[in-house]
Design an enzyme around this catalytic site. Sequence first.
Site, short mmCIF file in Angstrom:
data_model
loop_
_atom_site.label_atom_id
_atom_site.label_comp_id
_atom_site.label_asym_id
_atom_site.label_seq_id
_atom_site.Cartn_x
_atom_site.Cartn_y
_atom_site.Cartn_z
N ASP A 107 38.25 46.96 -19.92
CA ASP A 107 38.11 48.41 -19.76
C ASP A 107 37.79 48.77 -18.30
O ASP A 107 37.08 48.05 -17.60
CB ASP A 107 36.98 48.90 -20.67
CG ASP A 107 36.81 50.40 -20.61
OD1 ASP A 107 37.74 51.12 -21.03
OD2 ASP A 107 35.75 50.87 -20.15
N GLU A 153 43.12 47.73 -18.35
CA GLU A 153 43.23 49.19 -18.34
C GLU A 153 42.95 49.61 -16.90
O GLU A 153 41.80 49.76 -16.49
CB GLU A 153 42.23 49.83 -19.30
CG GLU A 153 42.47 51.33 -19.47
CD GLU A 153 41.22 52.18 -19.34
OE1 GLU A 153 41.32 53.40 -19.50
OE2 GLU A 153 40.14 51.64 -19.03
#
Length: 656
Positions: free
Chosen positions: A326, A379
Amino acid sequence: MKKITKPLLAPYKPKAFSLFTELDIYLFKRGSHYNLYEKLGSHLLSYEGKKGAYFAVWAPNAQWVSVIGSFNGWDPKANLMSFREDQSGIWETFIPGVTKGDLYKYHIISKADGSVHIKGDPYAFLWEIPPKSASVVWNLDYTWLDKDWMDKKAKHNGLNSPWNIYEVHLGSWKRKAAENNRFLSYRELAPLLANYVKEMGYTHVEFLPVMEHPYYGSWGYQSLGYFAPTSRYGLPQDFMFLIDYLHRNGIGVILDWVPSHFATDGHGLGVFDGTHLYEHADPRQGYHPDWGSYIFNYGRYEVKEFLISSARFWIEKYHIDGLRIDAVASMLYLDYSRKPGEWIPNKYGGNENLEAIAFLRTLSETLYKEFPGIQLIAEESTAYPMVTRPTYAGGLGFGFKWNMGWMHDSLFYFSLDPIFRKYHQNRLTFSAWYAFQENFILSLSHDEVVYGKGSLLRKMPGDNWQKFANLRALFSYQFFFPGHKLLFMGSEFGQWDEWYHEKSLDWHLASEGLHSQLCFMVKSLNFIYKSERALYESNFSPKGFYWIDFSDYEKSIISFVRRSLDNKEHILCIFNFTPVPRENYLIGAPYPGYWRTIFNSDAPEYGGSGIGNIQGEEAAKLVWQGQPYSLSLTLPPLACIAFKKTIHKDEDQLEN
C-alpha cells in the site's frame, strides 16, 4: 505519562536460556535477519522440565523491561526481563506456567527520561479483540491441506497466467443481519466466499489488510499487529483455514500490507521504549500529515528486519500468494503530500527517499529469491520509473503495479455524458502509449467507491438503462485492454450505495433485474478472459496489442486487436461509447475469413438491447483503416463487441 526518576532495582543479570544463537545476533546486528518472528515475541516451550513461554523484545533504550499479564496480576515487578550484554538491545526471559491464551504486555521504563510505556508485543501472533489491546500468547500449529495448490503456485501466479482479482473487505462482504449485524468468522466466510469466487470465475482474491488494527474504520490500513490477523473474525488457525479452503478451490490469496506507515495508538510501535525506534524522530520525516500516522524509519536495520520479517511471515506461515504493498508513492518521495519546508531533502538534495527505495529493493530481492511462486504488487500512483523491473536493472523489483492512470482516465471518461465524450477520447486512449512500461493491473478498487465518490454504477451518466449499459462497457473495456484485472466487491452486480465498512453488501440486488444481468456479464467476462490466451499471456508485451482505429472521436468509437504471443489467436474488440447504434460500420481486419462473435455486452442476457452481429461476420477483401480486409458491422449502443479469429498455417504470411 508516569515518570520514574531512578531504577527500581539493581541491573538484572541475564538468564541462561535464550532462543537467540550467536548467528542470530550477528545477522540481527548487521540488518539481515528476516525470520525474527521465530525469535522475538512470545513462544510456548519447555525449559528445564517446566512448561511456559519465552519472551523477547527489542527495546535498546529501555532502563527496565518486564512482562505483565493475566498470569502475574499485571504486576511489573513479577517477571523482569534480562538485557542481553551483546549490544543487540534485546530483552528476554522465560516464564514458567504461562499457557496458550494468556494475555500480556511489556512494561518498559525508558532510560532516556524515566517515562513508563505499556506496550503490546510487536511480534505477537494474536491480539485481543479491539478496543482491548493486550497481546495473546499463541502458537501457529495447523495442518495444511493445500499441497496441490502450493506445488503449482508458480504456475497459478506467473506473469503470463490470467489474473482477475476480486478485492474483498472481510468484515463487510457479508454479515449476519439477523444476529445484530455481526461479522462472519473466517471459518464461516471460507465456503461462502470460495463458492462465490469460484462460480464467478475469479482467479484470486485480495483482502484489504487483515493485520490487527485498533481502529476498524481504517479498514486495516493503520496496522499495529504486523504478525497477527485481526481477532475480530477469529483465531490465526481460523484465518489459515480460510486461505487453505480458497487454495483447495483453486483460488489465490493476496493480502494488502502496509509498510508505509503505522497507527499512533499508545500500546503500539510509536515511541516504543521512550525513544523513536520504529519511526523517525523528526515529524518532517516520521509523521504522515494525511493519515495522522507514524512513518517507518527505513534507514534503521532493525526496522527493515521487522518489516521484511512480517512480509516473509505471511508467505511462510499463512501460505499467501502475494502482497499488495500500500501507498508506495508515499514511501518513495520525501515531499509526498508536504508543502515546501515541511520535508527534509536527501543527501543529494533531492526528494527521493533513498532509504525507502533501498528497503523496497531488498524486500523484493529477498522474497522472490526465497518464495519464487509469489508476487509483489505495488500501489504506486506516480510515474516513478521501473517499479516492475528487476533490481539488477535499476528497478524496484515488483511483479505488478496498479495502473492508477488508466483508472483515473477511464472513470473520468465514463462519467461524462456521451455527448461530450468526443472531446475527451484521448483520455480513454492515452494509457495505451504507456501500457507496457510496467506490468500493470487495471484496478477498480475500494478507493473509487468511498468518501462521496459514489459507487461505480452511480458514476455512470444517463437513465437507469444507460447507467447499466455504461458500466457494462466500462467492465468490457477493462477486460479487453492490456493488463491484469481487479474489481472491488459489490461492483460486479452494480451496488448502488457507496461501500460502507459497517454493513454488508446489498446482496438482494444480485438477484434482481439489471443487477443480476450485470453480474452474469462479469461472470462471462471472467471465464472468457481465463479461456482466451490472447487476453492474458500477452498483457505485458506490445506484441499482444495493436490499434485498428482510435481516431473516430466524432462517433466515440475505438477498436483494437489482442493477440496471443504465437500470433495464432486474434481478438478484435470494438467499442461504441454513444447510445446510438451504428449500422454498416466498417472496421479494418488483419485476416480474411470468418470472425466469430465471442462477446457482446449488449446481449439480452446481460440486460442489453440485443443489437449486433450475433454470430459473427465474414471479412471482405477491402482495405480499410490500414488493414487488408474489413468487416461491415452493426455496433450496439454503449457497448463492446468482440470477435475471434484463429490463424491457420496458410494465413501466417498475411500478418499485419
